[in-house]
Design a protein around this motif. Structure first.
Motif, PDB file in Angstrom:
ATOM      1  N   ALA A   1       7.357   4.857  -9.318  1.00  0.00           N
ATOM      2  CA  ALA A   1       7.814   5.305 -10.230  1.00  0.00           C
ATOM      3  C   ALA A   1       6.263   5.642 -11.292  1.00  0.00           C
ATOM      4  O   ALA A   1       6.373   5.984 -12.071  1.00  0.00           O
ATOM      5  CB  ALA A   1       8.422   4.328 -11.109  1.00  0.00           C
ATOM      6  N   GLY A   2       5.636   4.860 -10.975  1.00  0.00           N
ATOM      7  CA  GLY A   2       3.909   4.545 -11.689  1.00  0.00           C
ATOM      8  C   GLY A   2       4.833   4.207 -13.468  1.00  0.00           C
ATOM      9  O   GLY A   2       3.094   4.677 -13.771  1.00  0.00           O
ATOM     10  N   ARG A   3       4.350   3.872 -14.359  1.00  0.00           N
ATOM     11  CA  ARG A   3       5.135   2.660 -14.705  1.00  0.00           C
ATOM     12  C   ARG A   3       5.822   1.074 -14.479  1.00  0.00           C
ATOM     13  O   ARG A   3       6.331   0.916 -14.079  1.00  0.00           O
ATOM     14  CB  ARG A   3       5.620   4.100 -15.955  1.00  0.00           C
ATOM     15  CG  ARG A   3       7.275   4.039 -14.596  1.00  0.00           C
ATOM     16  CD  ARG A   3       8.518   5.583 -16.249  1.00  0.00           C
ATOM     17  NE  ARG A   3       9.040   5.713 -14.964  1.00  0.00           N
ATOM     18  CZ  ARG A   3      10.844   4.972 -15.219  1.00  0.00           C
ATOM     19  NH1 ARG A   3      10.644   4.225 -16.213  1.00  0.00           N
ATOM     20  NH2 ARG A   3      11.453   5.703 -15.414  1.00  0.00           N
ATOM     21  N   ALA A   4       5.866   0.823 -16.352  1.00  0.00           N
ATOM     22  CA  ALA A   4       6.737  -0.362 -15.891  1.00  0.00           C
ATOM     23  C   ALA A   4       8.426  -0.242 -15.981  1.00  0.00           C
ATOM     24  O   ALA A   4       9.225   1.098 -16.902  1.00  0.00           O
ATOM     25  CB  ALA A   4       6.075  -1.198 -17.320  1.00  0.00           C
ATOM     26  N   VAL A   5       8.886  -0.338 -15.126  1.00  0.00           N
ATOM     27  CA  VAL A   5      11.009  -0.357 -15.158  1.00  0.00           C
ATOM     28  C   VAL A   5      11.624  -1.426 -15.285  1.00  0.00           C
ATOM     29  O   VAL A   5      10.898  -2.928 -14.896  1.00  0.00           O
ATOM     30  CB  VAL A   5      10.889   0.185 -13.951  1.00  0.00           C
ATOM     31  CG1 VAL A   5      10.489   1.337 -13.591  1.00  0.00           C
ATOM     32  CG2 VAL A   5      10.638  -1.058 -12.461  1.00  0.00           C
TER      33      VAL A   5
ATOM     34  N   GLY B   1      15.738  -7.763 -14.507  1.00  0.00           N
ATOM     35  CA  GLY B   1      14.902  -7.914 -14.980  1.00  0.00           C
ATOM     36  C   GLY B   1      13.547  -7.456 -15.245  1.00  0.00           C
ATOM     37  O   GLY B   1      14.025  -5.765 -15.990  1.00  0.00           O
ATOM     38  N   SER B   2      12.650  -7.036 -14.993  1.00  0.00           N
ATOM     39  CA  SER B   2      11.500  -6.037 -14.980  1.00  0.00           C
ATOM     40  C   SER B   2      10.502  -5.912 -14.007  1.00  0.00           C
ATOM     41  O   SER B   2      10.049  -7.479 -13.716  1.00  0.00           O
ATOM     42  CB  SER B   2      11.161  -6.288 -16.282  1.00  0.00           C
ATOM     43  OG  SER B   2      10.255  -7.508 -16.860  1.00  0.00           O
ATOM     44  N   ASP B   3       9.851  -5.345 -14.273  1.00  0.00           N
ATOM     45  CA  ASP B   3       8.527  -5.031 -12.855  1.00  0.00           C
ATOM     46  C   ASP B   3       7.514  -4.343 -14.075  1.00  0.00           C
ATOM     47  O   ASP B   3       7.615  -3.322 -14.783  1.00  0.00           O
ATOM     48  CB  ASP B   3       9.189  -3.879 -11.611  1.00  0.00           C
ATOM     49  CG  ASP B   3       7.653  -4.196 -11.282  1.00  0.00           C
ATOM     50  OD1 ASP B   3       7.011  -4.152 -11.289  1.00  0.00           O
ATOM     51  OD2 ASP B   3       8.317  -3.615  -9.924  1.00  0.00           O
ATOM     52  N   ASP B   4       6.319  -4.790 -14.204  1.00  0.00           N
ATOM     53  CA  ASP B   4       5.415  -4.654 -15.219  1.00  0.00           C
ATOM     54  C   ASP B   4       4.608  -3.834 -14.949  1.00  0.00           C
ATOM     55  O   ASP B   4       4.239  -2.565 -15.672  1.00  0.00           O
ATOM     56  CB  ASP B   4       4.689  -5.374 -15.764  1.00  0.00           C
ATOM     57  CG  ASP B   4       3.194  -6.129 -14.629  1.00  0.00           C
ATOM     58  OD1 ASP B   4       3.572  -5.625 -13.752  1.00  0.00           O
ATOM     59  OD2 ASP B   4       3.289  -7.649 -15.086  1.00  0.00           O
TER      60      ASP B   4
ATOM     61  N   PRO C   1       0.296  -1.224  -0.106  1.00  0.00           N
ATOM     62  CA  PRO C   1      -0.387  -0.038   0.234  1.00  0.00           C
ATOM     63  C   PRO C   1       0.561   1.233  -0.073  1.00  0.00           C
ATOM     64  O   PRO C   1       0.817   2.265   0.915  1.00  0.00           O
ATOM     65  CB  PRO C   1      -0.908   0.244   1.438  1.00  0.00           C
ATOM     66  CG  PRO C   1      -0.113  -1.118   2.351  1.00  0.00           C
ATOM     67  CD  PRO C   1       0.673  -1.222   1.276  1.00  0.00           C
ATOM     68  N   PHE C   2       1.213   1.595  -1.194  1.00  0.00           N
ATOM     69  CA  PHE C   2       1.938   2.372  -1.525  1.00  0.00           C
ATOM     70  C   PHE C   2       2.732   2.928  -3.236  1.00  0.00           C
ATOM     71  O   PHE C   2       1.875   2.306  -3.477  1.00  0.00           O
ATOM     72  CB  PHE C   2       3.344   2.819  -0.713  1.00  0.00           C
ATOM     73  CG  PHE C   2       4.580   1.927  -1.396  1.00  0.00           C
ATOM     74  CD1 PHE C   2       4.761   0.552  -0.725  1.00  0.00           C
ATOM     75  CD2 PHE C   2       5.457   1.883  -1.839  1.00  0.00           C
ATOM     76  CE1 PHE C   2       5.465  -0.304  -1.688  1.00  0.00           C
ATOM     77  CE2 PHE C   2       6.242   1.513  -3.121  1.00  0.00           C
ATOM     78  CZ  PHE C   2       6.562   0.042  -2.384  1.00  0.00           C
ATOM     79  N   GLY C   3       2.473   4.578  -3.246  1.00  0.00           N
ATOM     80  CA  GLY C   3       2.087   4.327  -4.394  1.00  0.00           C
ATOM     81  C   GLY C   3       0.898   4.122  -4.902  1.00  0.00           C
ATOM     82  O   GLY C   3       0.713   5.166  -4.504  1.00  0.00           O
ATOM     83  N   THR C   4       1.190   3.871  -6.362  1.00  0.00           N
ATOM     84  CA  THR C   4      -0.019   3.377  -7.140  1.00  0.00           C
ATOM     85  C   THR C   4      -0.447   2.098  -7.094  1.00  0.00           C
ATOM     86  O   THR C   4       0.695   1.647  -7.726  1.00  0.00           O
ATOM     87  CB  THR C   4      -0.529   4.302  -8.815  1.00  0.00           C
ATOM     88  OG1 THR C   4       0.116   5.642  -8.975  1.00  0.00           O
ATOM     89  CG2 THR C   4      -1.353   3.668  -9.825  1.00  0.00           C
TER      90      THR C   4
END
Length: 210
Positions: A179-183, A171-174, A135-138
């Motif tokens: 950040a509010g976006r994929a990184v 790797g990747s975080d979708d 529960p933080f960010g978006t």
């Protein structure tokens, strides 16, 4: 006042001895079920009891040891932290190899690989608080694929005691929440502990960076 009683089946597994590989009892074996595993010397990356399969053994008069594992992670109980029978929608794959007396007597080197495939899901704990996504960010369910490459060592070189670990992850975080976006993922971790024994005193220095 509150009184709780928690009962969990933490470890249950079968182990099968496949073969002896030498006259020195080098062996190959397999193990399946809820089992404990520590991926590196200090437990930095993975140290858990969970549901999975493991192929392991040794070679060359125990100079080499190796492990190959896959875990289908279970959900942890909110209050006790013990395993439940609920699936976590996360799979972890691990492989490592150890070489004893690498370059010098008393020093063990390790190379390792790990993959964390964490599916996007929504999960509330037993107090009805949201756990995933955090529960933080978006706050939006997101999947993570992370691959870890590690090099470590533990033992002594002469009178110097040494313990070190390096990890590089890719790797990747979708959907990364801050950040509010994929990184793309590209973190590193380094630890080093050196000590020297003199009479009854051990002088020690430690360093950690991530």
């Amino acid at each position: 006042d509150r009184t709780r009683v928690d009962v969990a089946l933490q470890e249950y597994f079968v182990e099968y001895h496949i073969a002896d590989l030498s006259d020195n009892y080098d062996f190959l074996a397999v193990k399946a079920g809820n089992q404990a595993f520590n991926h590196d010397f200090r437990g930095f990356l993975f140290n858990d009891v969970n549901l999975g399969g493991r192929l392991f053994g040794n070679y060359d008069n125990n100079h080499w040891q190796y492990n190959l594992l896959g875990f289908d992670m279970r959900e942890k109980d909110t209050f006790s932290g013990l395993n439940s029978f609920e699936q976590r929608d996360q799979r972890v794959f691990l492989a490592n190899v150890y070489r004893q007396d690498f370059l010098t007597l008393g020093y063990t080197a390790q190379l390792s690989f790990a993959a964390n495939l964490d599916d996007a899901d929504l999960h509330y704990d037993r107090t009805f608080n949201i756990v995933r996504p955090q529960p933080f960010g978006t706050v939006r369910p997101h999947g993570i694929e992370a691959y870890y490459f590690g090099w470590a060592g533990e033992g002594h070189i002469g009178r110097w005691n040494i313990s070190h670990q390096f990890y590089q992850a890719l790797g990747s975080d979708d959907f990364n929440q801050p950040a509010g976006r994929a990184v793309d993922l590209n973190p590193q971790m380094v630890s080093l502990e050196l000590s020297y024994d003199r009479d009854w005193i051990r002088y020690k220095r430690s360093f950690f960076w991530a």
